[in-house]
Design an enzyme around this catalytic site. Structure first.
Site, PDB file in Angstrom:
ATOM      1  CG  ASN A 118      17.043  28.952   1.347  1.00  0.00           C
ATOM      2  OD1 ASN A 118      17.862  29.734   0.863  1.00  0.00           O
ATOM      3  ND2 ASN A 118      15.791  29.289   1.578  1.00  0.00           N
ATOM      4  CG  HIS A 120      16.288  32.574   6.799  1.00  0.00           C
ATOM      5  ND1 HIS A 120      15.582  33.426   5.981  1.00  0.00           N
ATOM      6  CD2 HIS A 120      15.823  32.789   8.057  1.00  0.00           C
ATOM      7  CE1 HIS A 120      14.747  34.126   6.712  1.00  0.00           C
ATOM      8  NE2 HIS A 120      14.873  33.765   7.968  1.00  0.00           N
ATOM      9  CG  ASP A 152      10.473  21.661   5.358  1.00  0.00           C
ATOM     10  OD1 ASP A 152      10.323  22.880   5.081  1.00  0.00           O
ATOM     11  OD2 ASP A 152      10.379  21.228   6.526  1.00  0.00           O
ATOM     12  N   GLY A 154       7.870  24.049   4.040  1.00  0.00           N
ATOM     13  CA  GLY A 154       7.596  25.217   4.874  1.00  0.00           C
ATOM     14  C   GLY A 154       8.405  26.421   4.397  1.00  0.00           C
TER      15      GLY A 154
END
Ligand code: GRF
Length: 212
Positions: A118, A120, A152, A154
């Site tokens: 991902n 960010h 993960d 989180g």
């Protein structure tokens, strides 16, 4: 998380990209993948919403698309299972979240854990969540950037693969700052995704190493 993934050899790696918006990061991947030397192709683009420029970019590139809306599912876990099944049907080597604004759940991570990155728009671990450029401005930091990480369970917290920094300039608003971040974020994403699939990688706890 502990995992070793070898390079994809003798064929282009298969990328599935998930988006929720404009899709300029997706476009950078589509453009890179048009070059055989890049070593990867985008085999499908998925979204949690229809009628977005990200999906139109995929259609213009001749890449299959799919949409799974959370609201069309009775429970969030059902949505997660449907996304998982559709992504799995494209047999990806790597799943790339490029401006995908939903958290994926246990089914998805159980199937693709260690194979989902991902991007960010902040320097993790600072400013996780949906408003990272605004949060960086509000905090008053003079340097921010973008982070590519393995997903993960989180929020924007998984093992970091790559980071780039940009300055916060006097007079910035959230649009000018986010655009400056995205200009560097797209380059980082393309370079790092290409290296991950061409060279392989190892995840050992929070540490990620690319290459043999
Ligand atoms: C990127 O900055 C990404 O990090 C964030 O949303 C933005 C998506 O931009 N989550 P785009 O849709 O790729 O233009």
């Amino acid at each position: 998380m502990s995992l070793t993934v070898g390079p994809v050899a003798d064929r282009p790696a298969r990328l599935v990209v998930l988006v929720s918006g404009t899709g300029t990061n997706l476009q950078a991947l589509l453009d890179a993948a048009a070059e055989p030397a890049y070593g990867a192709q985008v085999v499908a683009v998925g979204s949690d919403r229809g009628d977005i420029e990200g999906l139109r970019r995929a259609e213009r590139a001749g890449v299959p698309t799919f949409v799974h809306r959370v609201a069309d599912h009775g429970a969030r876990a059902d949505w997660d299972r449907d996304v998982t099944a559709t992504v799995r049907s494209y047999d990806p080597d790597l799943v790339v979240l490029a401006g995908f604004m939903k958290l994926l759940g246990a089914a998805f991570l159980g199937c693709f854990g260690g194979r989902v990155v991902n991007t960010h728009p902040a320097l993790s671990p600072s400013f996780p969540g949906m408003r990272a450029p605004q949060d960086a401005l509000d905090y008053g930091v003079r340097v921010t950037g973008a982070t590519l990480f393995f997903v993960d369970d989180g929020v924007d917290a998984g093992p970091i693969v790559a980071q780039v920094s940009v300055p916060v300039l006097d007079g910035d608003d959230v649009e000018t700052l986010h655009e400056r971040i995205k200009t560097r974020e797209r380059v980082m994403l393309v370079e790092t995704v290409g290296r991950l699939v061409r060279e392989g990688y190892r995840i050992d706890g929070r540490k990620v190493e690319i290459g043999p």
